[in-house]
Design a protein around this motif. Structure first.
Motif, PDB file in Angstrom:
ATOM      1  N   VAL A  26       0.840  -1.181   0.000  1.00 23.47           N
ATOM      2  CA  VAL A  26       0.000   0.000   0.000  1.00 23.47           C
ATOM      3  C   VAL A  26       0.885   1.245   0.000  1.00 23.47           C
ATOM      4  CG1 VAL A  26      -0.155   0.075   2.521  1.00 23.47           C
ATOM      5  CG2 VAL A  26      -1.968   1.099   1.172  1.00 23.47           C
ATOM      6  N   ASP A  27       0.466   2.273  -0.756  1.00 22.76           N
ATOM      7  CA  ASP A  27       1.243   3.510  -0.840  1.00 22.76           C
ATOM      8  C   ASP A  27       1.005   4.417   0.361  1.00 22.76           C
ATOM      9  OD1 ASP A  27       2.477   3.210  -3.522  1.00 22.76           O
ATOM     10  OD2 ASP A  27       0.390   3.206  -4.191  1.00 22.76           O
ATOM     11  N   GLN A  28      -0.171   4.312   0.954  1.00 22.91           N
ATOM     12  CA  GLN A  28      -0.503   5.159   2.103  1.00 22.91           C
ATOM     13  C   GLN A  28      -1.113   4.290   3.194  1.00 22.91           C
ATOM     14  OE1 GLN A  28      -3.543   8.257   1.568  1.00 22.91           O
ATOM     15  NE2 GLN A  28      -2.238   9.662   2.703  1.00 22.91           N
ATOM     16  N   GLU A  29      -0.393   4.147   4.301  1.00 28.50           N
ATOM     17  CA  GLU A  29      -0.835   3.315   5.411  1.00 28.50           C
ATOM     18  C   GLU A  29      -1.541   4.171   6.450  1.00 28.50           C
ATOM     19  OE1 GLU A  29      -2.069   0.736   6.683  1.00 28.50           O
ATOM     20  OE2 GLU A  29      -0.337  -0.592   6.411  1.00 28.50           O
ATOM     21  N   THR A 135      -9.693  -1.641   4.805  1.00 30.14           N
ATOM     22  CA  THR A 135      -9.567  -2.265   3.495  1.00 30.14           C
ATOM     23  C   THR A 135      -8.665  -1.365   2.661  1.00 30.14           C
ATOM     24  OG1 THR A 135     -10.780  -3.254   1.636  1.00 30.14           O
ATOM     25  CG2 THR A 135     -11.555  -1.117   2.436  1.00 30.14           C
ATOM     26  N   ILE A 136      -8.325  -1.817   1.457  1.00 30.87           N
ATOM     27  CA  ILE A 136      -7.428  -1.047   0.589  1.00 30.87           C
ATOM     28  C   ILE A 136      -8.215  -0.532  -0.603  1.00 30.87           C
ATOM     29  CG2 ILE A 136      -5.380  -1.151  -0.878  1.00 30.87           C
ATOM     30  CD1 ILE A 136      -4.223  -3.204   1.042  1.00 30.87           C
ATOM     31  N   ARG A 137      -8.127   0.750  -0.847  1.00 28.61           N
ATOM     32  CA  ARG A 137      -8.766   1.387  -1.995  1.00 28.61           C
ATOM     33  C   ARG A 137      -7.689   1.796  -2.998  1.00 28.61           C
ATOM     34  NH1 ARG A 137     -12.846  -0.537  -0.383  1.00 28.61           N
ATOM     35  NH2 ARG A 137     -14.555   0.496   0.718  1.00 28.61           N
ATOM     36  N   ARG A 138      -7.975   1.605  -4.269  1.00 28.89           N
ATOM     37  CA  ARG A 138      -7.032   1.966  -5.333  1.00 28.89           C
ATOM     38  C   ARG A 138      -7.675   2.980  -6.268  1.00 28.89           C
ATOM     39  NH1 ARG A 138      -6.224  -3.308  -3.972  1.00 28.89           N
ATOM     40  NH2 ARG A 138      -4.038  -3.904  -3.558  1.00 28.89           N
ATOM     41  N   GLN A 139      -6.858   3.927  -6.719  1.00 29.56           N
ATOM     42  CA  GLN A 139      -7.367   4.931  -7.646  1.00 29.56           C
ATOM     43  C   GLN A 139      -6.263   5.324  -8.613  1.00 29.56           C
ATOM     44  OE1 GLN A 139      -8.559   7.979  -4.844  1.00 29.56           O
ATOM     45  NE2 GLN A 139      -6.571   9.001  -4.977  1.00 29.56           N
ATOM     46  N   THR A 140      -6.679   5.878  -9.737  1.00 24.17           N
ATOM     47  CA  THR A 140      -5.728   6.289 -10.759  1.00 24.17           C
ATOM     48  C   THR A 140      -6.179   7.601 -11.368  1.00 24.17           C
ATOM     49  OG1 THR A 140      -4.562   5.573 -12.758  1.00 24.17           O
ATOM     50  CG2 THR A 140      -6.900   5.054 -12.621  1.00 24.17           C
ATOM     51  N   ALA A 148      -8.660   7.848 -20.668  1.00 25.11           N
ATOM     52  CA  ALA A 148      -7.974   6.612 -20.264  1.00 25.11           C
ATOM     53  C   ALA A 148      -7.135   6.877 -19.014  1.00 25.11           C
ATOM     54  CB  ALA A 148      -7.085   6.123 -21.401  1.00 25.11           C
ATOM     55  N   PRO A 149      -6.857   5.818 -18.252  1.00 26.59           N
ATOM     56  CA  PRO A 149      -5.999   5.997 -17.070  1.00 26.59           C
ATOM     57  C   PRO A 149      -4.612   6.491 -17.465  1.00 26.59           C
ATOM     58  CG  PRO A 149      -7.154   3.896 -16.998  1.00 26.59           C
ATOM     59  CD  PRO A 149      -7.379   4.446 -18.369  1.00 26.59           C
ATOM     60  N   THR A 150      -4.080   7.416 -16.690  1.00 25.52           N
ATOM     61  CA  THR A 150      -2.729   7.916 -16.924  1.00 25.52           C
ATOM     62  C   THR A 150      -1.708   6.862 -16.497  1.00 25.52           C
ATOM     63  OG1 THR A 150      -3.494  10.162 -16.488  1.00 25.52           O
ATOM     64  CG2 THR A 150      -1.115   9.788 -16.407  1.00 25.52           C
ATOM     65  N   GLU A 151      -0.689   6.683 -17.310  1.00 25.75           N
ATOM     66  CA  GLU A 151       0.325   5.668 -17.002  1.00 25.75           C
ATOM     67  C   GLU A 151       1.038   5.985 -15.687  1.00 25.75           C
ATOM     68  OE1 GLU A 151       3.071   4.955 -20.115  1.00 25.75           O
ATOM     69  OE2 GLU A 151       1.545   4.400 -21.592  1.00 25.75           O
ATOM     70  N   HIS A 152       1.325   4.944 -14.918  1.00 24.19           N
ATOM     71  CA  HIS A 152       2.085   5.030 -13.668  1.00 24.19           C
ATOM     72  C   HIS A 152       1.408   5.901 -12.614  1.00 24.19           C
ATOM     73  CE1 HIS A 152       5.141   3.199 -16.149  1.00 24.19           C
ATOM     74  NE2 HIS A 152       5.243   4.281 -16.911  1.00 24.19           N
ATOM     75  N   SER A 153       0.081   6.046 -12.687  1.00 26.79           N
ATOM     76  CA  SER A 153      -0.624   6.893 -11.706  1.00 26.79           C
ATOM     77  C   SER A 153      -1.437   6.081 -10.689  1.00 26.79           C
ATOM     78  CB  SER A 153      -1.556   7.880 -12.423  1.00 26.79           C
ATOM     79  OG  SER A 153      -2.610   7.192 -13.087  1.00 26.79           O
ATOM     80  N   LEU A 154      -1.388   4.749 -10.786  1.00 26.34           N
ATOM     81  CA  LEU A 154      -2.159   3.924  -9.862  1.00 26.34           C
ATOM     82  C   LEU A 154      -1.587   4.048  -8.450  1.00 26.34           C
ATOM     83  CD1 LEU A 154      -4.398   1.808  -9.428  1.00 26.34           C
ATOM     84  CD2 LEU A 154      -2.668   0.039  -9.863  1.00 26.34           C
ATOM     85  N   ARG A 155      -2.437   4.381  -7.498  1.00 30.08           N
ATOM     86  CA  ARG A 155      -2.037   4.512  -6.106  1.00 30.08           C
ATOM     87  C   ARG A 155      -3.019   3.749  -5.227  1.00 30.08           C
ATOM     88  NH1 ARG A 155       1.635   5.930  -8.498  1.00 30.08           N
ATOM     89  NH2 ARG A 155       2.918   7.823  -8.316  1.00 30.08           N
ATOM     90  N   SER A 156      -2.503   3.219  -4.125  1.00 30.83           N
ATOM     91  CA  SER A 156      -3.359   2.483  -3.191  1.00 30.83           C
ATOM     92  C   SER A 156      -3.244   3.100  -1.808  1.00 30.83           C
ATOM     93  CB  SER A 156      -2.956   1.001  -3.138  1.00 30.83           C
ATOM     94  OG  SER A 156      -1.612   0.877  -2.725  1.00 30.83           O
ATOM     95  N   ALA A 157      -4.347   3.096  -1.090  1.00 30.70           N
ATOM     96  CA  ALA A 157      -4.373   3.649   0.272  1.00 30.70           C
ATOM     97  C   ALA A 157      -5.247   2.763   1.142  1.00 30.70           C
ATOM     98  CB  ALA A 157      -4.902   5.080   0.257  1.00 30.70           C
ATOM     99  N   ARG A 158      -4.794   2.520   2.357  1.00 27.43           N
ATOM    100  CA  ARG A 158      -5.621   1.784   3.304  1.00 27.43           C
ATOM    101  C   ARG A 158      -6.637   2.743   3.906  1.00 27.43           C
ATOM    102  NH1 ARG A 158      -4.946  -3.054   5.519  1.00 27.43           N
ATOM    103  NH2 ARG A 158      -2.702  -3.108   5.064  1.00 27.43           N
ATOM    104  N   VAL A 159      -7.875   2.302   4.037  1.00 19.42           N
ATOM    105  CA  VAL A 159      -8.930   3.138   4.616  1.00 19.42           C
ATOM    106  C   VAL A 159      -9.592   2.391   5.771  1.00 19.42           C
ATOM    107  CG1 VAL A 159      -9.392   4.380   2.465  1.00 19.42           C
ATOM    108  CG2 VAL A 159     -10.695   2.307   2.990  1.00 19.42           C
ATOM    109  N   ILE A 160     -10.003   3.145   6.777  1.00 22.35           N
ATOM    110  CA  ILE A 160     -10.757   2.593   7.900  1.00 22.35           C
ATOM    111  C   ILE A 160     -12.219   2.500   7.489  1.00 22.35           C
ATOM    112  CG2 ILE A 160     -11.303   2.885  10.337  1.00 22.35           C
ATOM    113  CD1 ILE A 160      -8.839   4.806  10.418  1.00 22.35           C
ATOM    114  N   LEU A 161     -12.858   1.399   7.777  1.00 23.00           N
ATOM    115  CA  LEU A 161     -14.219   1.163   7.320  1.00 23.00           C
ATOM    116  C   LEU A 161     -15.215   2.128   7.966  1.00 23.00           C
ATOM    117  CD1 LEU A 161     -14.225  -2.734   7.384  1.00 23.00           C
ATOM    118  CD2 LEU A 161     -13.860  -1.227   5.419  1.00 23.00           C
TER     119      LEU A 161
END
Length: 236
Positions: A26-29, A135-140, A148-161
């Motif tokens: 995950v990119d953001q814990e 859980t982990i949420r991903r966005q781009t 279209a999705p931008t290349e190399h922009s996929l990021r993931s972050a953990r979120v509290i439910l």
């Protein structure tokens, strides 16, 4: 001394970011303790409350009102470079999940750690606790030209439910509802600032971190006390 409790209920998934991630996961814990329980640091919560109070004071119509309530805010939250005479009158504790839940699960985790020391595989770990509450949420990013999705922009972050409750203990130097007019004004400012706090955490300006906050003493909910709410804006 007087004690109050700030209760926070999450209406949307929220990230109490800690400024880093976990490589390969995950990119953001989220900020969490050794048992896996997420929490919001008291210093961060105090800053959010102070910001909301400043925003409310800024829209008061009269200069004399703004001046008076800014002095109350400075007394309550302190100012940069405060001395012993001008330091904050409030101490804000970390916002955590309810004590009874954390104590029960922490006791179980301690027993599982003892089992592990004796060579047994634990049935419950801190990672299990963290993953059960988050859980982990991903966005781009999206290219505006082609959608279209931008290349190399996929990021993931953990979120509290969402819908999880958090509580922070507030300690004041005086008995606010029985003290001087300034003490009562500090309680009024805390009440309206608590009601105004609607977004917290990372991504709060992008849909995450929608919360409902309330302020309580040992017997009553202060944020439902109209005398305290209506006191805000008056000049002593």
């Amino acid at each position: 001394m007087s004690n109050y409790t700030l209760k926070i209920k999450l209406w949307s998934d929220t990230t109490f970011g800690r400024g880093d991630g976990v490589a390969g996961l995950v990119d953001q814990e989220v900020e969490h303790d050794r048992y896996g329980f997420p929490y919001l640091r008291g210093r961060t919560l105090k800053g959010l409350l102070s910001e909301e109070c400043d925003n409310l004071i800024a829209v008061l119509p009269e200069y004399s009102q703004r001046q008076h309530w800014q002095e109350i805010s400075n007394c309550l939250f302190g100012v940069p470079g405060s001395t012993l005479d001008t330091q904050a009158k409030i101490h804000v504790g970390d916002a955590c999940l309810p004590d009874d839940l954390r104590k029960a699960i922490a006791a179980q985790l301690d027993r599982e750690q003892e089992r592990q020391k004796n060579g047994h595989k634990p049935n419950l770990t801190s990672t299990d606790i963290l993953e059960s509450l988050t859980t982990i949420r991903r966005q781009t990013a999206i290219d505006p030209e082609n959608g279209a999705p931008t290349e190399h922009s996929l990021r993931s972050a953990r979120v509290i439910l969402r819908e999880l409750p958090f509580e922070s203990k507030l300690l004041f130097e005086t008995e606010l509802n029985k003290g001087s007019d300034d003490d009562k004004d500090m309680l009024a400012l805390m009440a309206v600032g608590t009601l105004a706090l609607r977004r917290i955490g990372s991504g709060r300006n992008r849909g995450r971190g929608h919360v409902q906050c309330s302020l309580h003493n040992s017997t009553n909910e202060i944020t439902k006390d109209m005398d305290s709410i209506e006191r805000f804006g008056r000049i002593r």
